[in-house]
Design a protein around this motif. Structure first.
Motif, PDB file in Angstrom:
ATOM      1  N   PRO A 146       9.569 -24.753   0.861  1.00  0.00           N
ATOM      2  CA  PRO A 146       9.274 -23.919  -0.107  1.00  0.00           C
ATOM      3  C   PRO A 146       9.073 -22.266   0.173  1.00  0.00           C
ATOM      4  O   PRO A 146       9.335 -21.828  -0.906  1.00  0.00           O
ATOM      5  CB  PRO A 146       7.506 -24.300  -0.270  1.00  0.00           C
ATOM      6  CG  PRO A 146       7.770 -25.692   0.211  1.00  0.00           C
ATOM      7  CD  PRO A 146       8.471 -25.519   1.382  1.00  0.00           C
ATOM      8  N   ASP A 147       9.008 -21.837   1.112  1.00  0.00           N
ATOM      9  CA  ASP A 147       8.918 -20.540   1.483  1.00  0.00           C
ATOM     10  C   ASP A 147      10.581 -19.835   1.624  1.00  0.00           C
ATOM     11  O   ASP A 147      11.271 -20.198   2.310  1.00  0.00           O
ATOM     12  CB  ASP A 147       8.292 -20.318   2.811  1.00  0.00           C
ATOM     13  CG  ASP A 147       8.054 -18.709   3.282  1.00  0.00           C
ATOM     14  OD1 ASP A 147       8.348 -17.898   2.246  1.00  0.00           O
ATOM     15  OD2 ASP A 147       8.047 -18.452   4.419  1.00  0.00           O
ATOM     16  N   ARG A 180      13.262 -20.422   4.763  1.00  0.00           N
ATOM     17  CA  ARG A 180      14.898 -20.814   4.157  1.00  0.00           C
ATOM     18  C   ARG A 180      15.805 -19.975   4.776  1.00  0.00           C
ATOM     19  O   ARG A 180      16.927 -20.446   5.274  1.00  0.00           O
ATOM     20  CB  ARG A 180      14.912 -20.958   2.697  1.00  0.00           C
ATOM     21  CG  ARG A 180      14.200 -22.214   2.099  1.00  0.00           C
ATOM     22  CD  ARG A 180      14.670 -22.717   0.730  1.00  0.00           C
ATOM     23  NE  ARG A 180      15.019 -21.809  -0.333  1.00  0.00           N
ATOM     24  CZ  ARG A 180      13.798 -21.507  -0.947  1.00  0.00           C
ATOM     25  NH1 ARG A 180      12.696 -21.776  -0.945  1.00  0.00           N
ATOM     26  NH2 ARG A 180      13.960 -20.756  -2.211  1.00  0.00           N
ATOM     27  N   VAL A 181      15.748 -18.580   4.597  1.00  0.00           N
ATOM     28  CA  VAL A 181      16.753 -17.569   4.986  1.00  0.00           C
ATOM     29  C   VAL A 181      16.731 -17.912   6.687  1.00  0.00           C
ATOM     30  O   VAL A 181      17.567 -17.638   7.266  1.00  0.00           O
ATOM     31  CB  VAL A 181      16.577 -16.304   4.535  1.00  0.00           C
ATOM     32  CG1 VAL A 181      17.050 -15.204   5.505  1.00  0.00           C
ATOM     33  CG2 VAL A 181      16.528 -16.050   3.064  1.00  0.00           C
ATOM     34  N   PRO A 186      13.099 -19.287  -6.318  1.00  0.00           N
ATOM     35  CA  PRO A 186      12.808 -17.992  -5.756  1.00  0.00           C
ATOM     36  C   PRO A 186      13.502 -17.853  -4.532  1.00  0.00           C
ATOM     37  O   PRO A 186      13.538 -18.707  -3.524  1.00  0.00           O
ATOM     38  CB  PRO A 186      11.250 -18.312  -5.505  1.00  0.00           C
ATOM     39  CG  PRO A 186      10.568 -19.155  -6.570  1.00  0.00           C
ATOM     40  CD  PRO A 186      11.996 -20.496  -6.719  1.00  0.00           C
ATOM     41  N   GLY A 187      13.871 -16.692  -4.268  1.00  0.00           N
ATOM     42  CA  GLY A 187      14.606 -16.250  -3.023  1.00  0.00           C
ATOM     43  C   GLY A 187      16.092 -16.803  -3.004  1.00  0.00           C
ATOM     44  O   GLY A 187      16.714 -16.630  -2.078  1.00  0.00           O
ATOM     45  N   ALA A 188      16.454 -17.581  -4.155  1.00  0.00           N
ATOM     46  CA  ALA A 188      18.111 -18.031  -4.259  1.00  0.00           C
ATOM     47  C   ALA A 188      18.890 -16.998  -3.832  1.00  0.00           C
ATOM     48  O   ALA A 188      19.923 -17.460  -2.726  1.00  0.00           O
ATOM     49  CB  ALA A 188      18.306 -18.651  -5.566  1.00  0.00           C
ATOM     50  N   GLU A 189      19.315 -15.824  -4.164  1.00  0.00           N
ATOM     51  CA  GLU A 189      20.232 -14.814  -3.762  1.00  0.00           C
ATOM     52  C   GLU A 189      20.052 -14.356  -2.378  1.00  0.00           C
ATOM     53  O   GLU A 189      21.156 -14.217  -1.800  1.00  0.00           O
ATOM     54  CB  GLU A 189      19.932 -13.757  -4.691  1.00  0.00           C
ATOM     55  CG  GLU A 189      21.284 -12.647  -4.515  1.00  0.00           C
ATOM     56  CD  GLU A 189      21.233 -11.497  -5.329  1.00  0.00           C
ATOM     57  OE1 GLU A 189      22.182 -10.630  -5.034  1.00  0.00           O
ATOM     58  OE2 GLU A 189      20.276 -11.344  -6.074  1.00  0.00           O
TER      59      GLU A 189
END
Length: 237
Positions: free
Chosen positions: A87-88, A92-93, A113-116
Motif C-alpha cells: 500500500p505504501d 513500492r518504488v 497513489p504514487g503510480a507515476e
C-alpha cells in the motif's frame, strides 16, 4: 485477429478459488511453459512469498522469474505493482529499485497513489511499463505522466457484460492518438465477451485464472492451459 495473447496465471487467487492456481515458482514455471506451447506470447504473474501472500520483495520476484525463464527461455514475463500488494507508494518504488532480477514488463495502475513514481522507477531500470487504466479518471491521470508507457492495459472491471463493453469503448475512445499498443481485457463474467471485442478490434488480449475460472460455454476450466486453448480457438493469438 489479436496481436498478442498474454496468460495471466494467478493474480490474487488462492487454491481455495481453484485447485489449479499456480502459487510456487515451480508451479508458475510449469504453467507458463504449457501456456507458451499453446500460443501465448507473454505471461503475467503475481509472485508469492512462503506464506502464499503476494509480494514485491526482491527474492520473491527473482525466484518466480528465474524459474519461469528456466522453463521457457525467451518468454517475456511480467508482474504487478498493485497497491494491494504494497500500500505504501514509497515502499513500492523502493521495492522496484531493489529488484535483483528484472521482469520484462510491469503493470502500474494509473489511478493508484504514487503510480507515476512507480512507473518512473521501472523506466529508470529499463523495464517496460504497462499503464493499467480502469476508468476515465485513470486515463486522465495517465495523460499527465511524464513517463512513457510501452503498453496500455484497458481493464474492464464491471462484472455486467454490457457495462464492461461500454467501459471498454469509453476508455479506448479517450486514449491519446499516440498511445502505445493496447491490451483489452475484463475479469469475471465479462471476460470472454471482452476478449472477443479485443479480437474484433485487433487489440492485444489476455486470459487465465486471474481473470476467470470458466470456459466460454460456462463450464469450469481445468487450468490455465484450458483457458488459453479456448482463447486461441477464439482467435486471440
Amino acid at each position: 485477429m489479436g496481436r498478442l495473447l498474454k496468460a495471466c496465471l494467478n493474480g490474487g487467487r488462492s487454491r481455495d478459488a481453484h485447485p489449479a492456481v499456480p502459487v510456487t515458482p515451480a508451479e508458475l514455471a510449469a504453467d507458463a511453459a504449457r501456456c507458451a506451447a499453446l500460443g501465448v506470447a507473454a505471461v503475467h504473474v503475481h509472485p508469492r512469498d512462503a506464506s502464499g501472500a503476494e509480494s514485491l520483495r526482491p527474492a520473491v520476484i527473482a525466484d518466480a522469474l528465474t524459474a519461469i525463464r528456466a522453463a521457457r527461455p525467451g518468454l517475456p514475463v511480467g508482474v504487478s505493482t498493485g497497491a494491494w500488494i504494497e500500500p505504501d507508494p514509497a515502499a513500492r518504488v523502493a521495492a522496484v529499485r531493489a529488484w535483483s532480477v528484472l521482469p520484462d514488463f510491469v503493470s502500474v495502475n494509473a489511478h493508484e497513489p504514487g503510480a507515476e513514481a512507480v512507473a518512473a522507477a521501472l523506466h529508470e531500470r529499463g523495464v517496460l511499463v504497462e499503464a493499467g487504466l480502469w476508468t476515465l479518471d485513470a486515463v486522465e491521470a495517465y495523460r499527465s505522466w511524464r513517463v512513457p508507457a510501452g503498453r496500455i492495459l484497458v481493464e474492464c472491471m464491471a462484472e455486467e457484460v454490457v457495462a464492461a463493453l461500454v467501459d471498454a469503448s469509453r476508455i479506448l475512445a479517450a486514449l491519446p492518438a499516440d498511445a502505445p499498443p493496447v491490451l483489452l481485457h475484463a475479469e469475471g463474467p465479462a471476460t470472454w465477451t471482452v476478449l472477443a471485442e479485443a479480437v474484433r478490434r485487433g487489440l492485444d488480449a489476455r486470459i487465465g485464472l486471474e481473470d476467470t475460472l470458466y470456459l466460454p460455454d460456462g463450464s469450469p476450466a481445468a487450468d490455465n492451459a484450458a483457458l488459453v486453448a479456448a482463447a486461441v480457438a477464439a482467435g486471440a493469438s
